[in-house]
Design an enzyme around this catalytic site. Structure first.
Site, PDB file in Angstrom:
ATOM      1  CE1 TYR A 193      -4.249   6.652  -0.488  1.00 47.95           C
ATOM      2  CE2 TYR A 193      -3.353   6.889   1.359  1.00 47.95           C
ATOM      3  CZ  TYR A 193      -3.858   6.230   0.577  1.00 47.95           C
ATOM      4  OH  TYR A 193      -3.807   4.779   0.752  1.00 47.95           O
TER       5      TYR A 193
ATOM      6  CG  HIS B 124      -4.671  -3.762  -0.505  1.00 46.35           C
ATOM      7  ND1 HIS B 124      -4.013  -3.282  -1.593  1.00 46.35           N
ATOM      8  CD2 HIS B 124      -4.533  -2.476   0.679  1.00 46.35           C
ATOM      9  CE1 HIS B 124      -3.446  -2.171  -1.232  1.00 46.35           C
ATOM     10  NE2 HIS B 124      -3.587  -1.722  -0.030  1.00 46.35           N
TER      11      HIS B 124
ATOM     12  CG  ASP C  65      -2.106   0.903   1.145  1.00 45.02           C
ATOM     13  OD1 ASP C  65      -3.071   0.523   0.176  1.00 45.02           O
ATOM     14  OD2 ASP C  65      -1.979   2.008   1.699  1.00 45.02           O
TER      15      ASP C  65
END
Length: 399
Positions: free
Chosen positions: A319, A377, A185
């Site tokens: 982010y 994930h 990630d």
């Protein structure tokens, strides 16, 4: 390992301490949750389903032990040290095998060091988990800036490359002059960056998310069934599944207000990441059927850590720093290809299953490609033993 260089920065022992008042406030807010009406779709097309979140909230409010975060982390050696103006929290577990290979492993969002805790044993003490002493790692698990028990940055500029440079300084500060790095990630982005920067001492990297595929999937091979399936999965994610990504990369402060005020909203935001992980989490809470290590308690350990540290907004800002159009390094020249060997592991439940051709095209120094039988994930969290086996195989030639 060399002597700790105290002149470079003090490394301080750390202990998690959670107050009764914080846990009481969490339960009060959970009890007072205001619910929307039921979704008008029979799946997750409109987001987290009401039945899933109500089951999660019920267990969290009545059955979950709020002190699990404290007890699980405090069972391991933890430290903090200031790097580039930010206090970085990290778990540091040395293997009982002295010739172990140092490994720095980076979590992502909506993860934390919590998601890696059950891989600590298999990685540091492989002889107790089906491996040999030659497979052992000394393990460093840092919390990303603004996540968990690391401090929040007070200025912009903490992009993936800056975090990678901080990790290189952390390993130097701990006296590791030869080490490897791993991440998934956001952690895959940090690990990709440290591989491209190539600091002294780094001898190899491994990821389980192919970062270049997100940057420019059309530039990768597309002439086979596996390649076309991967490209289609990325397009589906970008058109129907990446709402959280867009919001945090463009308006992290806005979503932060809701995430810091309502634990139920925080949980919904965190579990609505990808289709595979969402349905596994839903199954754990609605049907009490966990997938691998994704139990109700383990899922809530991670969500509770975000709530108790109040880091949902600062984590969301990472982010914006890494992927937003207004990020401080947006438009900067790309970093060069990694000069160190690169390992990659594909897990079948990932947002897209990376074909070997994509890994080879992305990394000219690729020296390991593994295909796991299970996991998605959050591979280290869901399948810690399988994940550890992939890392042993990926780094075996670098010892």
């Amino acid at each position: 390992m060399t002597t700790l260089d105290q002149q470079a920065g003090v490394v301080r022992p750390f202990t998690v301490q959670i107050s009764d008042e914080a846990l009481d406030d969490l339960r009060r807010r959970l009890t007072a949750t205001r619910w929307p009406s039921r979704e008008l779709a029979d799946d997750r097309k409109q987001g987290v389903q009401l039945a899933t979140l109500q089951a999660l909230r019920q267990y969290w409010a009545t059955d979950y032990d709020g002190r699990r975060v404290e007890s699980r982390l405090n069972a391991l050696p933890q430290f903090t040290t200031e790097i580039d103006g930010v206090d970085i929290h990290f778990v540091h577990v040395r293997s009982p095998h002295e010739d172990a290979l140092p490994l720095i492993m980076t979590h992502g969002w909506p993860g934390s060091v919590i998601e890696m805790l059950d891989s600590v044993g298999p990685l540091t003490d492989p002889t107790a988990h089906g491996g040999t002493a030659a497979d052992a790692f000394h393990l460093v698990l840092p919390s990303l800036p603004g996540y968990g028990f690391s401090a929040e940055p007070t200025e912009t500029g903490w992009d993936l490359a800056r975090t990678a440079r901080a990790w290189a300084e952390l390993m130097r500060r701990l006296g590791y002059d030869r080490y490897v790095a791993q991440g998934g990630d956001v952690g895959a982005g940090v690990t990709d960056a440290i591989g491209r920067i190539g600091p002294d001492g780094l001898v190899g990297i491994h990821t389980n998310l192919l970062v270049p595929a997100l940057n420019d999937p059309a530039a990768l091979p597309n002439d086979g069934d596996a390649e076309r399936a991967a490209l289609a999965a990325i397009k589906t994610f970008q058109s129907t599944g990446n709402g959280y990504f867009v919001e945090m990369a463009t308006r992290p402060q806005t979503i932060g207000y809701a995430l810091l005020d309502s634990p139920a909203a925080l949980a919904a935001w965190m579990i609505d990441h990808d289709t595979d992980a969402y349905y596994k989490i839903a199954s754990a809470f609605v049907d009490d059927k966990p997938s691998g290590n994704l139990t109700r308690d383990h899922i809530l350990d991670n969500v509770t850590a975000y709530w108790l540290t109040g880091t949902a907004a600062s984590a969301a800002r990472s982010y914006w720093e890494a992927y937003g159009a207004d990020a401080p390094t947006a438009g900067s020249p790309p970093l060069p290809d990694p000069r160190v060997p690169v390992g990659f592991s594909a897990f079948p439940g990932e947002i897209w299953v990376t074909p070997r051709s994509w890994a080879e095209a992305s990394y000219p120094t690729l020296n390991y490609f593994g295909q796991a039988a299970r996991g998605g994930h959050f591979a280290a969290w869901e399948e810690p033993e399988l994940f550890a086996a992939e890392l042993r195989a990926a780094f075996r030639s670098l010892r």
